[in-house]
Design a protein around this motif. Structure first.
Motif, PDB file in Angstrom:
ATOM      1  N   SER A 153     -28.824  -2.972 -27.136  1.00 11.22           N
ATOM      2  CA  SER A 153     -28.430  -4.029 -26.208  1.00 11.22           C
ATOM      3  C   SER A 153     -28.038  -5.282 -26.993  1.00 11.22           C
ATOM      4  O   SER A 153     -28.560  -5.550 -28.074  1.00 11.22           O
ATOM      5  CB  SER A 153     -29.571  -4.339 -25.245  1.00 11.22           C
ATOM      6  N   ARG A 154     -27.118  -6.051 -26.416  1.00 10.67           N
ATOM      7  CA  ARG A 154     -26.684  -7.291 -27.073  1.00 10.67           C
ATOM      8  C   ARG A 154     -27.778  -8.335 -27.085  1.00 10.67           C
ATOM      9  O   ARG A 154     -27.666  -9.361 -27.777  1.00 10.67           O
ATOM     10  CB  ARG A 154     -25.425  -7.841 -26.412  1.00 10.67           C
ATOM     11  N   VAL A 155     -28.846  -8.073 -26.353  1.00 13.55           N
ATOM     12  CA  VAL A 155     -30.054  -8.905 -26.412  1.00 13.55           C
ATOM     13  C   VAL A 155     -31.156  -8.088 -27.060  1.00 13.55           C
ATOM     14  O   VAL A 155     -31.420  -6.952 -26.647  1.00 13.55           O
ATOM     15  CB  VAL A 155     -30.513  -9.347 -25.009  1.00 13.55           C
ATOM     16  N   CYS A 156     -31.776  -8.661 -28.078  1.00 12.35           N
ATOM     17  CA  CYS A 156     -32.945  -8.043 -28.708  1.00 12.35           C
ATOM     18  C   CYS A 156     -34.149  -8.920 -28.391  1.00 12.35           C
ATOM     19  O   CYS A 156     -34.109 -10.139 -28.602  1.00 12.35           O
ATOM     20  CB  CYS A 156     -32.737  -7.948 -30.221  1.00 12.35           C
ATOM     21  N   LEU A 157     -35.204  -8.317 -27.866  1.00 12.37           N
ATOM     22  CA  LEU A 157     -36.390  -9.092 -27.499  1.00 12.37           C
ATOM     23  C   LEU A 157     -37.244  -9.338 -28.733  1.00 12.37           C
ATOM     24  O   LEU A 157     -37.808  -8.410 -29.312  1.00 12.37           O
ATOM     25  CB  LEU A 157     -37.202  -8.357 -26.431  1.00 12.37           C
ATOM     26  N   GLY A 158     -37.328 -10.595 -29.138  1.00 12.35           N
ATOM     27  CA  GLY A 158     -38.204 -11.001 -30.236  1.00 12.35           C
ATOM     28  C   GLY A 158     -39.614 -11.219 -29.735  1.00 12.35           C
ATOM     29  O   GLY A 158     -39.830 -11.622 -28.588  1.00 12.35           O
ATOM     30  N   THR A 159     -40.591 -10.969 -30.604  1.00 14.41           N
ATOM     31  CA  THR A 159     -41.986 -10.903 -30.139  1.00 14.41           C
ATOM     32  C   THR A 159     -42.954 -11.737 -30.969  1.00 14.41           C
ATOM     33  O   THR A 159     -44.160 -11.602 -30.814  1.00 14.41           O
ATOM     34  CB  THR A 159     -42.461  -9.440 -30.186  1.00 14.41           C
ATOM     35  N   ASN A 184     -23.914  -2.489 -28.207  1.00 14.91           N
ATOM     36  CA  ASN A 184     -23.111  -2.311 -29.412  1.00 14.91           C
ATOM     37  C   ASN A 184     -23.751  -1.246 -30.285  1.00 14.91           C
ATOM     38  O   ASN A 184     -24.956  -0.978 -30.175  1.00 14.91           O
ATOM     39  CB  ASN A 184     -23.020  -3.618 -30.213  1.00 14.91           C
ATOM     40  N   LYS A 185     -22.966  -0.684 -31.211  1.00 16.44           N
ATOM     41  CA  LYS A 185     -23.508   0.249 -32.183  1.00 16.44           C
ATOM     42  C   LYS A 185     -24.279  -0.521 -33.258  1.00 16.44           C
ATOM     43  O   LYS A 185     -23.854  -1.585 -33.699  1.00 16.44           O
ATOM     44  CB  LYS A 185     -22.397   1.060 -32.846  1.00 16.44           C
TER      45      LYS A 185
END
Length: 350
Positions: A14-20, A4-5
């Motif tokens: 990406s529609r998934v964001c990697l949290g850390t 998505n924008k």
């Protein structure tokens, strides 16, 4: 992977964001390297961190997560342009971060430089205000009477926001950050930043990340509609309610090494009789459709109209692999209806 924008930035995330946030406490460098490799292979290009991390926050873990990501970037420099890297400046209240003081223009300038050094990069794609200077109705403060709204001086808050925007503008002009976002904010906060940026030709808010899940959907529909109409990306954090929607904490269970086995800064406010009952019902429903409770909960968030990218995190690779599969699912109308039936019984269980 779908993309998505990110608001009006023109950037695809990406529609998934990697949290850390567990990196540096529950996860080490080797774990982080494995998670990064897997996420990138799955098409994830969006990584979220914060100067405050790892969590639970402490003087000993402050900045460790950014340093772990910086270590990875130092060894994978050719991948930097493949990643939309987001971090955050901590708000007030933590004595070991700027003596617990407010976010100011001076703090923005210094914190951006410090994050760049830890991350070992020349620029940050998305720089976010972790929480506002005023007390916001988040972290179990959303119940009537929890926050004194009329006692806060609007003019003072607006002046602080303008100072923050001006400092962010300096960082954008210097090439240190590309865009800025908010976190744990309200519709008024979003709109005041938008008004100020328009009035003074300063950077426009690109995104907001707030807690959002089957157990905590208070942003629907009012704040999320605000985001849709103003082209502000909506980024849900804690889509599993700090792991609760996996079912692993049902009836007081505390698996060794799990997040709820650690002392929490705000306590285990998500642990209520109502949330326990809701989680049991969701878990039973998911299993009746041959899904895990986590996958159903994540797929539901992903398919909420207005959601841009969902921030997920895991301490173990098998958890990350399980969770990633959720974003390939299409929830049937029948399952959506069954989820809605449970949701109506427990619309705000904590």
């Amino acid at each position: 992977m779908k993309y998505n924008k990110l608001g009006r930035t023109g950037v695809d995330v990406s529609r998934v964001c990697l949290g850390t946030m567990t990196w540096g406490k529950q996860n080490n460098q080797k774990d982080a390297d494995e998670q990064m490799a897997f996420a990138l292979d799955c098409g994830v290009n969006f990584i979220d961190t914060a100067e405050m991390y790892a969590v639970p926050p402490s003087p000993e873990t402050y900045g460790k997560t950014e340093a772990i990501i910086g270590n990875w970037l130092s060894r994978n420099g050719s991948r930097r342009e493949d990643i939309v890297l987001a971090t955050k400046i901590a708000g007030n209240g933590l004595s070991w971060i700027r003596n617990g003081g407010d976010v100011t223009g001076e703090a923005i300038i210094a914190s951006v430089d410090a994050s760049l050094a830890r991350l070992q990069t020349d620029y940050i794609d998305l720089y976010q205000i972790h929480w506002p200077n005023r007390t916001s109705p988040h972290f179990a403060k959303h119940w009537p009477g929890s926050v004194g709204l009329s006692s806060v001086d609007t003019e003072s808050q607006t002046a602080q926001m303008l100072e923050i925007l001006q400092a962010l503008g300096e960082c954008v002009n210097a090439g240190k950050i590309k865009y800025f976002g908010l976190s744990n904010e309200t519709p008024w906060g979003i709109n005041e930043y938008l008004r100020l940026s328009d009035k003074y030709s300063l950077p426009r808010v690109a995104s907001i990340q707030n807690e959002f899940s089957l157990l905590h959907a208070k942003d629907w529909p009012y704040l999320i509609e605000n985001c849709v109409r103003e082209d502000v990306a909506y980024l849900p954090w804690s889509p599993l309610a700090a792991g609760a929607l996996s079912g692993k904490y049902i009836d007081g269970a505390r698996p060794e090494g799990s997040r709820w086995s650690f002392a929490q800064r705000n306590g285990l406010f998500r642990d209520t009789e109502a949330s326990n009952a809701a989680i049991k019902a969701y878990k039973e429903l998911a299993e009746s459709y041959d899904l895990t409770a986590s996958q159903m909960a994540l797929a539901w968030v992903d398919q909420v109209d207005g959601v841009t990218s969902t921030i997920i995190g895991a301490t173990k690779m098998d958890q990350l692999e399980e969770d990633m599969k959720a974003f390939d699912l299409i929830l049937s109308d029948a399952l959506q209806a069954d989820i809605a039936s449970i949701f109506k019984q427990y619309p705000m269980p904590y």
